[in-house]
Scaffold this motif. Sequence first.
Motif, PDB file in Angstrom:
ATOM      1  N   ILE A 190      -6.812  -7.485   5.302  1.00  0.00           N
ATOM      2  CA  ILE A 190      -5.313  -6.476   5.167  1.00  0.00           C
ATOM      3  C   ILE A 190      -4.193  -7.489   4.325  1.00  0.00           C
ATOM      4  O   ILE A 190      -3.637  -8.247   5.206  1.00  0.00           O
ATOM      5  N   ASN A 192      -0.325  -5.905   2.699  1.00  0.00           N
ATOM      6  CA  ASN A 192       0.786  -5.237   3.264  1.00  0.00           C
ATOM      7  C   ASN A 192       1.330  -4.193   1.570  1.00  0.00           C
ATOM      8  O   ASN A 192       0.644  -5.010   0.925  1.00  0.00           O
ATOM      9  N   LYS A 201      -8.979  -7.982   9.945  1.00  0.00           N
ATOM     10  CA  LYS A 201     -10.169  -7.040  10.857  1.00  0.00           C
ATOM     11  C   LYS A 201     -11.214  -7.410  11.203  1.00  0.00           C
ATOM     12  O   LYS A 201     -11.974  -7.509   9.993  1.00  0.00           O
ATOM     13  N   TYR A 219      -8.718  -7.355  16.039  1.00  0.00           N
ATOM     14  CA  TYR A 219      -7.960  -8.354  15.248  1.00  0.00           C
ATOM     15  C   TYR A 219      -8.472  -9.900  14.901  1.00  0.00           C
ATOM     16  O   TYR A 219      -7.733 -10.154  15.923  1.00  0.00           O
ATOM     17  N   LYS A 225       0.050  -2.738  12.892  1.00  0.00           N
ATOM     18  CA  LYS A 225      -0.449  -2.532  11.879  1.00  0.00           C
ATOM     19  C   LYS A 225       0.459  -1.022  11.890  1.00  0.00           C
ATOM     20  O   LYS A 225       0.372  -0.156  10.537  1.00  0.00           O
ATOM     21  N   GLU A 228       2.425  -1.233   8.371  1.00  0.00           N
ATOM     22  CA  GLU A 228       1.546  -0.794   7.032  1.00  0.00           C
ATOM     23  C   GLU A 228       1.149   0.499   6.870  1.00  0.00           C
ATOM     24  O   GLU A 228       1.034   1.225   7.901  1.00  0.00           O
ATOM     25  N   TYR A 230      -2.046   0.605   4.813  1.00  0.00           N
ATOM     26  CA  TYR A 230      -3.957   0.414   4.864  1.00  0.00           C
ATOM     27  C   TYR A 230      -4.037   0.350   3.017  1.00  0.00           C
ATOM     28  O   TYR A 230      -4.133   1.728   2.969  1.00  0.00           O
ATOM     29  N   ASN A 231      -3.570  -0.184   2.470  1.00  0.00           N
ATOM     30  CA  ASN A 231      -4.193   0.030   0.876  1.00  0.00           C
ATOM     31  C   ASN A 231      -3.340   0.328  -0.160  1.00  0.00           C
ATOM     32  O   ASN A 231      -3.546   0.846  -1.495  1.00  0.00           O
ATOM     33  N   TYR A 251     -10.253   2.153   7.841  1.00  0.00           N
ATOM     34  CA  TYR A 251     -10.207   1.358   6.018  1.00  0.00           C
ATOM     35  C   TYR A 251     -11.397   1.946   5.069  1.00  0.00           C
ATOM     36  O   TYR A 251     -10.952   2.194   4.256  1.00  0.00           O
ATOM     37  N   SER A 267      -5.503   4.118   4.656  1.00  0.00           N
ATOM     38  CA  SER A 267      -4.910   4.771   6.042  1.00  0.00           C
ATOM     39  C   SER A 267      -4.283   4.123   6.978  1.00  0.00           C
ATOM     40  O   SER A 267      -3.344   2.690   6.957  1.00  0.00           O
ATOM     41  N   GLU A 269      -4.611   3.343  10.233  1.00  0.00           N
ATOM     42  CA  GLU A 269      -5.429   2.482  11.135  1.00  0.00           C
ATOM     43  C   GLU A 269      -4.893   2.971  12.856  1.00  0.00           C
ATOM     44  O   GLU A 269      -4.402   2.384  13.085  1.00  0.00           O
TER      45      GLU A 269
END
Length: 359
Positions: A190, A192, A201, A219, A225, A228, A230-231, A251, A267, A269
């Motif tokens: 994961i 940032n 994860k 995790y 999370k 943040e 994700y991606n 994700y 995402s 999460e």
Amino acid sequence: MSNLSDLKKRIYKDNRVEELLEKLGCHHIRTEKGGELYVAARPDGDNSRSVQVYNNEYLNSHIRSKGINGDIYYLISYIKYGCSTEADIKKRLKDAKDWIIDNLGYHEFRNPSNRSTGIENSWLKDIKKKRSKDISLDDIKENIILDETIINEYIMIPHKLWIDEGISYETQEEFECGFDLESNRIVVLIRNKKGELIGVKGRTVDEDYEEREIPKYLYLYKMNKSIELYNLHRALEHILLTKEIIVFEGYKSVMKAWEYGYKNCVSIEGDNFSKAQIALIKSLGLDIEITLCFDKDKSVKFIKEQAQKFTNRNVFAAYDMNELLEEKQSPVDQGKQTWEYLHRNKLSIPIKNNVLYNL
């Protein structure tokens, strides 16, 4: 001084982390990263990097593969009192504090009237103090940046289970998927919004995980999370190019969308936007359309409630009105053709005076 936070700061200031680990019964204790991190083996373990304590005033602590992620109180609650769930650990916080006082001699911290039931999260307190609906990104404290060398703890080879689910070898490589032998989990790194490593994860491959009461997702290196997306570090240029951000719950949906050629996806999460995530998305610009892609089990009412958080933005939903998806499936789980139909026919969720309509 009597609270949990002040006691941690005292341990750090007096440089007594190593002594604390010794009294816990840990062995093979040493420092890494120029003294920024203590690593050790559990009292009954032989993995010399299983226990990890960051040498800072927060004493962030982890026990790899055991799902113990928090601070030194979490570590003590697990090792001394056998607590393995967050609920049980929080019940033992006072006992963990008393154990430190007794073993390190910080008796001035003992306060029988103290009934603290949790560890302070200063970033959360800062957010709660806000009186407006939106928050500034400047008010969000970032996750701790992890050393890239932790990647060496895993076998960074794509897993056949996910290939069979439609996530190719190449896509798994792109998304830094691997495997953790110790916990028997497929792992995903994961990062940032800057691309910095902040968490790992894991998804168990044990088919009987429910019977054995093993968490499906865990995790291995815990992070917050809720601040943040994700991606985002991969998706940002594609979001700005397409003028659209596609938001999934998890994700794996992002990876499947990537397979289909949709690279402007992130995402959360979870299934509930945090204020920090709202602020992050809105910071991308007024001209960015927001497409919500919740799983099949989410109701129209729920989707409207989530969309309502994005005031003054164009919000859409890839919503299944024709029973194309099975219960709990993501809009990408029935193949590219179904996904493109849902995306092409996404429904507008206009907001007028903060009241949603038309969906």
